[in-house]
Design a protein around this motif. Structure first.
Motif, PDB file in Angstrom:
ATOM      1  N   CYS A  10      26.543 -76.659  21.688  1.00 45.90           N
ATOM      2  CA  CYS A  10      26.804 -75.695  21.712  1.00 45.90           C
ATOM      3  C   CYS A  10      26.481 -74.770  23.518  1.00 45.90           C
ATOM      4  CB  CYS A  10      26.542 -74.159  20.871  1.00 45.90           C
ATOM      5  SG  CYS A  10      27.647 -75.095  18.814  1.00 45.90           S
ATOM      6  N   ARG A  11      27.270 -73.674  23.501  1.00 49.03           N
ATOM      7  CA  ARG A  11      26.861 -73.100  24.684  1.00 49.03           C
ATOM      8  C   ARG A  11      27.442 -71.660  24.375  1.00 49.03           C
ATOM      9  NH1 ARG A  11      25.431 -74.517  29.861  1.00 49.03           N
ATOM     10  NH2 ARG A  11      26.503 -76.881  30.078  1.00 49.03           N
ATOM     11  N   PRO A  12      26.418 -70.715  24.833  1.00 51.81           N
ATOM     12  CA  PRO A  12      27.510 -69.313  23.718  1.00 51.81           C
ATOM     13  C   PRO A  12      27.952 -68.633  25.373  1.00 51.81           C
ATOM     14  CG  PRO A  12      25.016 -69.047  24.612  1.00 51.81           C
ATOM     15  CD  PRO A  12      25.484 -70.811  24.561  1.00 51.81           C
ATOM     16  N   LEU A  13      29.342 -67.804  24.646  1.00 50.14           N
ATOM     17  CA  LEU A  13      30.141 -67.450  25.862  1.00 50.14           C
ATOM     18  C   LEU A  13      29.645 -65.959  25.444  1.00 50.14           C
ATOM     19  CD1 LEU A  13      33.588 -69.393  25.410  1.00 50.14           C
ATOM     20  CD2 LEU A  13      31.602 -69.423  26.933  1.00 50.14           C
ATOM     21  N   THR A  14      29.554 -64.905  26.669  1.00 48.54           N
ATOM     22  CA  THR A  14      28.886 -63.689  25.938  1.00 48.54           C
ATOM     23  C   THR A  14      29.689 -62.775  26.673  1.00 48.54           C
ATOM     24  OG1 THR A  14      26.793 -64.326  26.469  1.00 48.54           O
ATOM     25  CG2 THR A  14      26.985 -62.012  26.638  1.00 48.54           C
ATOM     26  N   LEU A  15      30.501 -61.881  26.152  1.00 44.58           N
ATOM     27  CA  LEU A  15      31.169 -60.637  26.854  1.00 44.58           C
ATOM     28  C   LEU A  15      30.447 -58.844  25.782  1.00 44.58           C
ATOM     29  CD1 LEU A  15      33.874 -60.205  24.383  1.00 44.58           C
ATOM     30  CD2 LEU A  15      32.916 -62.215  24.022  1.00 44.58           C
ATOM     31  N   VAL A  27      30.284 -66.205  15.746  1.00 44.00           N
ATOM     32  CA  VAL A  27      29.674 -64.969  16.686  1.00 44.00           C
ATOM     33  C   VAL A  27      28.149 -65.120  15.818  1.00 44.00           C
ATOM     34  CG1 VAL A  27      29.480 -62.464  17.152  1.00 44.00           C
ATOM     35  CG2 VAL A  27      31.612 -63.915  16.255  1.00 44.00           C
ATOM     36  N   LEU A  28      27.463 -64.764  17.081  1.00 45.29           N
ATOM     37  CA  LEU A  28      26.181 -64.841  16.769  1.00 45.29           C
ATOM     38  C   LEU A  28      25.814 -62.946  16.834  1.00 45.29           C
ATOM     39  CD1 LEU A  28      24.155 -66.945  19.856  1.00 45.29           C
ATOM     40  CD2 LEU A  28      24.716 -67.188  17.292  1.00 45.29           C
ATOM     41  N   PRO A  29      24.840 -62.230  16.687  1.00 36.18           N
ATOM     42  CA  PRO A  29      24.772 -61.027  16.544  1.00 36.18           C
ATOM     43  C   PRO A  29      24.738 -60.304  17.709  1.00 36.18           C
ATOM     44  CG  PRO A  29      22.428 -61.905  15.546  1.00 36.18           C
ATOM     45  CD  PRO A  29      23.061 -63.300  16.028  1.00 36.18           C
ATOM     46  N   THR A  30      25.026 -59.640  17.170  1.00 30.26           N
ATOM     47  CA  THR A  30      25.417 -58.176  18.588  1.00 30.26           C
ATOM     48  C   THR A  30      24.631 -56.854  19.277  1.00 30.26           C
ATOM     49  OG1 THR A  30      27.904 -58.636  17.492  1.00 30.26           O
ATOM     50  CG2 THR A  30      27.117 -56.467  18.929  1.00 30.26           C
ATOM     51  N   GLU A  31      24.120 -57.542  20.143  1.00 32.09           N
ATOM     52  CA  GLU A  31      23.543 -56.426  20.918  1.00 32.09           C
ATOM     53  C   GLU A  31      24.355 -55.451  20.954  1.00 32.09           C
ATOM     54  OE1 GLU A  31      21.604 -58.721  23.745  1.00 32.09           O
ATOM     55  OE2 GLU A  31      20.962 -59.997  22.614  1.00 32.09           O
ATOM     56  N   TYR A  32      23.697 -54.021  20.784  1.00 30.73           N
ATOM     57  CA  TYR A  32      24.468 -53.096  21.916  1.00 30.73           C
ATOM     58  C   TYR A  32      22.831 -51.788  22.682  1.00 30.73           C
ATOM     59  CZ  TYR A  32      27.101 -52.947  17.507  1.00 30.73           C
ATOM     60  OH  TYR A  32      28.209 -53.748  16.565  1.00 30.73           O
ATOM     61  N   VAL A  74      29.424 -65.167  21.347  1.00 32.56           N
ATOM     62  CA  VAL A  74      30.394 -66.304  20.704  1.00 32.56           C
ATOM     63  C   VAL A  74      29.784 -67.992  20.931  1.00 32.56           C
ATOM     64  CG1 VAL A  74      32.864 -67.201  19.693  1.00 32.56           C
ATOM     65  CG2 VAL A  74      32.013 -65.132  21.242  1.00 32.56           C
ATOM     66  N   LEU A  75      29.730 -68.130  19.782  1.00 33.17           N
ATOM     67  CA  LEU A  75      28.589 -69.922  20.092  1.00 33.17           C
ATOM     68  C   LEU A  75      30.145 -70.624  19.332  1.00 33.17           C
ATOM     69  CD1 LEU A  75      26.078 -71.446  20.311  1.00 33.17           C
ATOM     70  CD2 LEU A  75      25.586 -71.276  18.215  1.00 33.17           C
ATOM     71  N   VAL A  76      29.864 -71.587  20.772  1.00 30.70           N
ATOM     72  CA  VAL A  76      31.693 -72.862  20.977  1.00 30.70           C
ATOM     73  C   VAL A  76      30.538 -74.353  21.311  1.00 30.70           C
ATOM     74  CG1 VAL A  76      32.735 -73.115  22.441  1.00 30.70           C
ATOM     75  CG2 VAL A  76      32.371 -71.167  22.079  1.00 30.70           C
ATOM     76  N   PRO A  77      31.386 -75.140  20.688  1.00 30.42           N
ATOM     77  CA  PRO A  77      30.728 -76.692  21.135  1.00 30.42           C
ATOM     78  C   PRO A  77      31.003 -77.026  22.344  1.00 30.42           C
ATOM     79  CG  PRO A  77      32.021 -76.866  18.685  1.00 30.42           C
ATOM     80  CD  PRO A  77      32.039 -75.208  19.833  1.00 30.42           C
ATOM     81  N   ASP A  78      30.144 -78.023  22.571  1.00 29.42           N
ATOM     82  CA  ASP A  78      30.002 -77.862  24.402  1.00 29.42           C
ATOM     83  C   ASP A  78      30.671 -78.865  25.034  1.00 29.42           C
ATOM     84  OD1 ASP A  78      28.940 -77.882  26.974  1.00 29.42           O
ATOM     85  OD2 ASP A  78      27.178 -79.107  26.710  1.00 29.42           O
ATOM     86  N   LEU A  79      31.595 -78.678  24.620  1.00 30.42           N
ATOM     87  CA  LEU A  79      33.027 -79.277  24.845  1.00 30.42           C
ATOM     88  C   LEU A  79      34.044 -78.963  25.905  1.00 30.42           C
ATOM     89  CD1 LEU A  79      33.455 -81.427  21.754  1.00 30.42           C
ATOM     90  CD2 LEU A  79      31.907 -82.251  24.105  1.00 30.42           C
TER      91      LEU A  79
END
Length: 222
Positions: free
Chosen positions: A143-148, A169-174, A183-188
Motif C-alpha cells: 500500500c501507499r498512504p494518501l494524506t490530507l 482509513v488509518l487513525p486520524t491525527e489532530y 487513507v491506505l490505498v493499494p500500491d497500483l
C-alpha cells in the motif's frame, strides 16, 4: 506479501546431525539480530547457528551467515530458501514468491559424520523449507498512504465519506491546523489515481493530497 505472526520451528536429522530451523517474523535488521542472539543463547551446546533474513517491502535487505560452516554451504542456501519460497496458491498460479520480514536460524548439533558441501547445502536449505511448509503465514497488501488535511469542523464528514467509498482509513491525527487523515490505498497506479479523484471530489478539490512511502498492511482474518 507474507509475514510470520510468531516463531515457528522444524527439525531434520541427517547422518546423526540435528538441524533445528527457527523462523521468526521480524521488523528490522536490529530485531533480526536480537532473534539470532536469543536463539544462539538458548542453544549454546550446538556447534553452529547459521542465519538468513530478508526485510522490507521490496526485500532490499538480505543477510546470511555460515557461522563456521564452509563458505556458501549454510547461510546462502537458507536465504535462497526464503526468497524463492512460494505458497501453493502462488505456485499454482505461476507467481513468484514474495516472502519478507522473516529471520531464519538453523541450529546444528554435529553428529560425527561429515556431510560434504552438497550435503550441508541440502540440509540447511531443507530445514528452512520444512519449517516454511508448515508455518502460519499472514497475507499483506502492498500500500501507499494518501494524506490530507481537513478543518476540524469538517473532519467527521470527510472521514465518513471516505469510508463510504470503501477506503481503509488509518487513525486520524489532530493538530492546531486541522485533522490529518490517512487513507491506505493499494500500491497500483489505477487504484491510486481513483483514490485521488475520489478524495478531490469529497473535498471539492480543496484538499492537498500527499502520497506516502510504500508500506505493507496485514489483511485481517488471514
Amino acid at each position: 506479501m507474507l509475514r510470520f505472526p510468531a516463531a515457528h520451528t522444524a527439525e531434520l536429522e541427517v547422518k546423526r546431525s540435528r538441524f533445528l530451523a527457527v523462523l521468526t517474523r521480524v521488523q528490522s535488521e536490529a530485531h533480526a539480530r536480537e532473534v539470532i542472539a536469543e536463539v544462539a543463547a538458548r542453544h549454546r551446546d550446538a556447534r553452529h547457528h547459521c542465519t538468513a533474513f530478508v526485510l522490507g517491502p521490496t526485500r532490499d535487505t538480505a543477510r546470511s551467515s555460515d557461522d563456521g560452516e564452509p563458505s556458501g554451504t549454510a547461510g546462502m542456501p537458507m536465504l535462497q530458501a526464503l526468497t524463492q519460497y512460494a505458497t501453493p496458491a502462488q505456485r499454482a498460479a505461476g507467481e513468484p514468491g514474495d516472502l519478507s520480514d522473516v529471520c531464519a536460524v538453523v541450529v546444528r548439533w554435529f553428529g560425527g559424520v561429515k556431510l560434504g558441501a552438497g550435503g550441508l547445502v541440502r540440509a540447511y536449505a531443507g530445514a528452512v523449507s520444512a519449517a516454511l511448509d508448515t508455518a502460519p503465514l499472514t497475507r499483506r497488501l502492498r500500500c501507499r498512504p494518501l494524506t490530507l488535511t481537513a478543518p476540524h469542523s469538517d473532519a467527521g464528514r470527510v472521514e465518513a465519506e471516505i469510508r463510504a467509498h470503501g477506503f481503509t482509513v488509518l487513525p486520524t491525527e489532530y493538530d492546531a491546523a486541522g485533522a490529518v487523515l490517512h487513507v491506505l490505498v493499494p500500491d497500483l497506479p489505477p487504484e491510486l489515481d481513483a483514490a485521488r479523484r475520489a478524495l478531490a471530489g469529497i473535498t471539492s478539490g480543496a484538499a492537498d493530497v500527499r502520497t506516502g512511502p510504500v508500506s505493507w498492511h496485514d489483511l485481517p482474518g488471514d
